[in-house]
Design a protein around this motif. Structure first.
Motif, PDB file in Angstrom:
ATOM      1  N   VAL A   9       0.825  -1.208   0.000  1.00 41.02           N
ATOM      2  CA  VAL A   9       0.000   0.000   0.000  1.00 41.02           C
ATOM      3  C   VAL A   9       0.856   1.253   0.000  1.00 41.02           C
ATOM      4  CG1 VAL A   9      -0.124   0.032   2.537  1.00 41.02           C
ATOM      5  CG2 VAL A   9      -1.822   1.297   1.212  1.00 41.02           C
ATOM      6  N   GLY A  10       0.320   2.311  -0.573  1.00 38.78           N
ATOM      7  CA  GLY A  10       0.910   3.628  -0.389  1.00 38.78           C
ATOM      8  C   GLY A  10       1.419   4.269  -1.651  1.00 38.78           C
ATOM      9  N   GLU A  11       1.795   3.480  -2.603  1.00 39.75           N
ATOM     10  CA  GLU A  11       2.286   4.026  -3.862  1.00 39.75           C
ATOM     11  C   GLU A  11       2.260   2.881  -4.868  1.00 39.75           C
ATOM     12  OE1 GLU A  11       6.567   4.681  -3.874  1.00 39.75           O
ATOM     13  OE2 GLU A  11       6.656   3.764  -1.899  1.00 39.75           O
ATOM     14  N   VAL A  33      -1.669  -8.762  -2.156  1.00 41.38           N
ATOM     15  CA  VAL A  33      -2.744  -7.805  -2.406  1.00 41.38           C
ATOM     16  C   VAL A  33      -2.142  -6.406  -2.472  1.00 41.38           C
ATOM     17  CG1 VAL A  33      -4.676  -9.184  -1.572  1.00 41.38           C
ATOM     18  CG2 VAL A  33      -3.373  -7.857   0.084  1.00 41.38           C
ATOM     19  N   ASP A  34      -2.175  -5.848  -3.669  1.00 37.63           N
ATOM     20  CA  ASP A  34      -1.713  -4.467  -3.880  1.00 37.63           C
ATOM     21  C   ASP A  34      -2.966  -3.619  -3.727  1.00 37.63           C
ATOM     22  OD1 ASP A  34      -0.897  -2.009  -4.833  1.00 37.63           O
ATOM     23  OD2 ASP A  34      -0.302  -2.731  -6.813  1.00 37.63           O
ATOM     24  N   THR A  35      -3.030  -2.863  -2.643  1.00 36.14           N
ATOM     25  CA  THR A  35      -4.274  -2.195  -2.265  1.00 36.14           C
ATOM     26  C   THR A  35      -4.183  -0.701  -2.528  1.00 36.14           C
ATOM     27  OG1 THR A  35      -3.468  -1.850  -0.016  1.00 36.14           O
ATOM     28  CG2 THR A  35      -4.659  -3.893  -0.438  1.00 36.14           C
ATOM     29  N   TRP A  36      -5.073  -0.201  -3.363  1.00 36.09           N
ATOM     30  CA  TRP A  36      -5.097   1.237  -3.625  1.00 36.09           C
ATOM     31  C   TRP A  36      -6.166   1.915  -2.771  1.00 36.09           C
ATOM     32  CZ3 TRP A  36      -8.846   4.696  -4.754  1.00 36.09           C
ATOM     33  CH2 TRP A  36      -8.401   6.020  -4.982  1.00 36.09           C
ATOM     34  N   TRP A  37      -5.774   2.958  -2.084  1.00 38.27           N
ATOM     35  CA  TRP A  37      -6.736   3.786  -1.348  1.00 38.27           C
ATOM     36  C   TRP A  37      -6.018   5.018  -0.852  1.00 38.27           C
ATOM     37  CZ3 TRP A  37      -6.861   3.715   4.370  1.00 38.27           C
ATOM     38  CH2 TRP A  37      -5.874   2.897   4.929  1.00 38.27           C
ATOM     39  N   GLN A  38      -6.685   5.837  -0.047  1.00 40.07           N
ATOM     40  CA  GLN A  38      -6.135   7.122   0.386  1.00 40.07           C
ATOM     41  C   GLN A  38      -6.626   7.463   1.795  1.00 40.07           C
ATOM     42  OE1 GLN A  38      -8.264   9.400  -2.748  1.00 40.07           O
ATOM     43  NE2 GLN A  38      -6.226   9.906  -3.501  1.00 40.07           N
ATOM     44  N   THR A  39      -5.988   8.458   2.388  1.00 38.97           N
ATOM     45  CA  THR A  39      -6.475   8.996   3.665  1.00 38.97           C
ATOM     46  C   THR A  39      -7.963   9.321   3.526  1.00 38.97           C
ATOM     47  OG1 THR A  39      -4.306   9.981   4.015  1.00 38.97           O
ATOM     48  CG2 THR A  39      -6.111  10.819   5.373  1.00 38.97           C
ATOM     49  N   GLU A  40      -8.306   9.899   2.402  1.00 39.25           N
ATOM     50  CA  GLU A  40      -9.674  10.345   2.177  1.00 39.25           C
ATOM     51  C   GLU A  40     -10.647   9.191   2.012  1.00 39.25           C
ATOM     52  OE1 GLU A  40      -6.956  11.365   0.627  1.00 39.25           O
ATOM     53  OE2 GLU A  40      -6.972  13.535   0.290  1.00 39.25           O
ATOM     54  N   GLY A  93      -7.170  12.288  -7.673  1.00 38.74           N
ATOM     55  CA  GLY A  93      -5.904  12.938  -8.015  1.00 38.74           C
ATOM     56  C   GLY A  93      -4.836  11.984  -8.500  1.00 38.74           C
ATOM     57  N   ASP A  94      -5.241  10.787  -8.882  1.00 38.96           N
ATOM     58  CA  ASP A  94      -4.282   9.809  -9.396  1.00 38.96           C
ATOM     59  C   ASP A  94      -4.497   9.575 -10.883  1.00 38.96           C
ATOM     60  OD1 ASP A  94      -2.729   9.147  -7.203  1.00 38.96           O
ATOM     61  OD2 ASP A  94      -4.137   7.650  -6.481  1.00 38.96           O
ATOM     62  N   GLY A  95      -3.394   9.368 -11.559  1.00 39.98           N
ATOM     63  CA  GLY A  95      -3.471   8.923 -12.942  1.00 39.98           C
ATOM     64  C   GLY A  95      -3.570   7.411 -12.968  1.00 39.98           C
ATOM     65  N   GLY A 136       0.160   6.832 -10.066  1.00 42.74           N
ATOM     66  CA  GLY A 136       0.672   7.836  -9.142  1.00 42.74           C
ATOM     67  C   GLY A 136      -0.102   9.128  -9.308  1.00 42.74           C
ATOM     68  N   ARG A 137       0.231  10.066  -8.467  1.00 37.70           N
ATOM     69  CA  ARG A 137      -0.464  11.348  -8.490  1.00 37.70           C
ATOM     70  C   ARG A 137      -0.324  11.987  -9.864  1.00 37.70           C
ATOM     71  NH1 ARG A 137      -3.655  11.778  -4.188  1.00 37.70           N
ATOM     72  NH2 ARG A 137      -3.772  13.942  -4.832  1.00 37.70           N
ATOM     73  N   VAL A 138      -1.367  12.655 -10.286  1.00 38.05           N
ATOM     74  CA  VAL A 138      -1.270  13.261 -11.614  1.00 38.05           C
ATOM     75  C   VAL A 138      -0.241  14.374 -11.660  1.00 38.05           C
ATOM     76  CG1 VAL A 138      -3.419  12.575 -12.667  1.00 38.05           C
ATOM     77  CG2 VAL A 138      -3.371  14.542 -11.144  1.00 38.05           C
TER      78      VAL A 138
END
Ligand code: PRX
Length: 647
Positions: free
Chosen positions: A385-387, A409-416, A499-501, A514-516
């Motif tokens: 996680v994280g990037e 498990v490659d997990t995508w998520w955010q603080t939000e 905000g991710d591409g 990653g972030r746009v």
């Protein structure tokens, strides 16, 4: 949108779930996706049934875009769900937390013991005048008192704001002031790389700067003699000794705040992300159980710090709500040696291990000998996680740590997002290194272009979430307009903009790039810094690489690479040429870095993210902005010199 460069999509390796794993998996029926999609409210309501409620909800969701209310009318308490409800089960004497301090001591906190501590501290907070809705700032290292204090806040309806223990006094002061906290919980000192970190001293500085704090509760961690301000500072153990171990839980509305967590946005001012009680708990409960395939007998270890959202959701609330045993480690992974984590995996027979790609690349750089010293056969599932994780790091993790037997498990998520949104389900998903695969059941995502149209498979665009999910942020503390503008205004009020591409492929798998703001446009071609980094890291000499887009008069932007070499390799012009060639080969000549700068270190935030903004400043010769959130602020000047020398 320009034509994407498809290096990642050329990743051909496929990893089906191992048969043995799949046979016992919590989710073994791919139809869960269809079922959840047909009735996503019903899907989440079924998860909510697993929690304990004082009063059931009247409606699952009220959606007035972009404002969502989940489990409307329901009443519950997060500490009851994470602690009390396990006491009437055989989990009563199960380890809730297995903690290890950096010097090597251990503490095992059972659910029963956790209950006593949480209740006592809840009464301590009450006695200090903390009431429902008040914010309490927690500035603690990875010690059991941190989750205890969080759950104690939750018990009385106070809102915790955990500030990462490694943040500077300035950063802490800013967060105290913005939250309006009157109570701060900290400790005397803690251990990091064999040193004693003077936490209380830093807290004092912050309290001075921020103002507004009436009471400081101090946990004794090292037993150091620290200055205590009479009337303001109080020892945790003294308060706890006289506190009543029974504190009735506050029946919270589903939409009452559970906590806030600051995260950085595009401006200098950190955003206080607001999470509420019912939806958040349902979201982290569900994802912990399904994504990590959590079983009653598992020992689960997420090596993040509780000072970040990953620790909130997947060390504290998700695992404890599931009645799991969660491991906590205070210190550094290379103390006393670079095998510390593997030694812990062996000693606690850890079954599930969740960490970040930056850590994995660090382990790669240290070499296989360290994990090889230990028996890692207890592991059955790995998480990331994280990037974005570069495929080479994924494959290394799979082979060296997972013994080729553990799904990743490659997990995508955010603080939000509060909870994992894009992830494999390890019993059914065929994984592809570098792809977080598919949205969790009930979650709907897409890759959109500027106009909000889905891009065709293989194309690149912006990641978008098309439907509300229970653990979503509800607002930014004190700035609802910023919430609307930042997340819900890119296309329309109903589509969340992370905000991710991203790209997606013909199987519907997502590849988060990653972030746009880290995406470059080189001569009309869209490139991700991460793709170039990934290519560089494939070269045997490269331990870690950070790429940024430097302004270029003709091409718009060109990639500039900062590279850390593995030990045994020396910088040279020949190697620089070789690395440029490698990128040209793996991705395309368009992606060939304009410059390769060799450096012994990269600027990293305390959560381990490379601060690319600083690299951009160096490359563009601009003034170096704020570096206070760096783990290694001294690296900025070194890099500038390295860059100028190399020019
Ligand atoms: O860019 C994405 C990246 O981390 C960002 C969120 O950062 P933060 O709020 O600090 O939360 C990190 C822990 C959840 C995202 O916008 N990110 C997170 N996970 C992944 C990722 N990028 C690619 N793959 C992931 N698995």
């Amino acid at each position: 949108m320009s034509r994407p460069i498809d290096a990642l999509l050329q990743e051909q390796r496929r990893y089906p779930p191992p048969a043995e794993f799949a046979a016992r998996a919590n989710v073994d029926d791919p139809d869960v996706y269809r079922q959840a999609d047909e009735d996503f409210e019903g899907f989440w309501a079924r998860w909510a049934e697993e929690l304990a409620w004082f009063r059931k909800w009247d409606r699952v969701l009220e959606w007035h875009p972009p404002d969502a209310r989940w489990f409307v009318g329901g009443r519950l308490n997060a500490s009851v769900n994470c602690v009390d409800r396990h006491l009437a089960t055989p989990r009563k004497n199960k380890a809730a937390i297995i903690w290890e301090g950096e010097p090597g001591e251990t503490r095992v906190v059972t659910y029963q013991e956790l209950a006593r501590q949480v209740n006592r501290f809840a009464n301590v907070l009450k006695a200090l005048g903390v009431r429902k809705g008040d914010r309490v700032t927690l500035y603690l290292p990875m010690i059991p008192e941190l989750p205890i204090a969080m759950l104690a806040c939750a018990r009385i309806g106070a809102v915790h704001s955990v500030v990462f223990g490694g943040f500077s006094p300035t950063a802490l002061a800013q967060r105290i002031a913005d939250s309006g906290s009157r109570v701060l919980v900290t400790c005397d000192e803690y251990y990091r790389r064999g040193e004693r970190i003077p936490q209380k001293r830093r807290a004092d500085e912050a309290v001075q700067m921020a103002g507004g704090i009436d009471k400081v509760v101090v946990v004794r961690r090292t037993g150091a003699n620290v200055p205590m301000t009479p009337g303001r500072d109080l020892w945790w153990d003294e308060l706890m000794a006289s506190a009543d171990p029974h504190c009735p839980p506050e029946p919270m509305d589903s939409e009452d705040m559970l906590f806030m967590m600051y995260t950085s946005g595009t401006t200098g001012k950190p955003k206080g992300i607001v999470h509420t009680t019912g939806g958040y708990l349902v979201g982290v409960h569900a994802t912990t159980k399904w994504v990590f395939d959590l079983k009653e007998e598992d020992t689960y270890w997420c090596s993040a710090d509780i000072g970040w959202i990953t620790g909130h959701s997947y060390i504290v609330y998700g695992p404890l709500s599931n009645g799991a045993t969660t491991v906590m480690y205070e210190g550094s992974p290379d103390w006393p040696d670079k095998d510390r984590l593997w030694s812990m995996v062996e000693r606690y027979a850890v079954n599930i291990f969740y960490t970040a790609p930056t850590a994995i690349r660090q382990f790669m750089q240290w070499g296989e000998a360290y994990p090889r010293r230990h028996d890692l056969s207890s592991l059955r599932l790995l998480g990331s996680v994280g990037e974005p994780i570069n495929p080479e790091a994924w494959v290394w993790y799979h082979r060296v740590i997972g013994g080729e037997r553990c799904p990743i498990v490659d997990t995508w998520w955010q603080t939000e997002t509060g909870m994992i949104l894009i992830t494999p389900l390890p019993g059914i998903t065929v994984t592809k290194p570098g792809s977080a695969t598919r949205p969790f059941p009930g979650v709907k995502a897409a890759v959109l272009d500027e106009q909000g149209q889905p891009v065709p498979p293989g194309g690149g665009g912006y990641l978008a979430i098309l439907r509300p999910w229970p653990a979503m942020l509800r607002t930014i503390w004190g700035d609802h307009q910023r919430y609307v503008d930042t997340y819900w205004s890119r296309w329309n009020r109903q589509t969340y903009y992370p905000g991710d591409g991203a790209k997606w492929d013909e199987d519907g798998y997502f590849w988060v790039l990653g972030r746009v703001d880290d995406v470059m446009n080189v001569a009309g071609h869209r490139l991700s810094t991460m793709e170039i980094e990934s290519a560089l890291v494939e070269h045997p000499a490269v331990a870690e690489a950070a790429v940024i887009g430097a302004t270029h008069s003709i091409k718009g932007q060109v990639p500039v690479a900062f590279v850390i070499l593995k030990s045994g390799w020396e910088p040279s012009e020949a190697l620089e040429r070789e690395l440029k060639e490698k990128v040209a080969q793996v991705i395309s000549p368009i992606a060939r870095p304009d410059r390769v700068v060799f450096t012994p270190d990269l600027p990293k935030t305390r959560s381990g993210k490379i601060m690319r903004r600083l690299l951009r400043d160096i490359v563009h010769g601009s003034a170096l902005g704020d570096v206070t959130t760096l783990r290694n602020p001294e690296v900025a000047e070194h890099l500038r010199q390295a860059f100028e020398t190399a020019a």
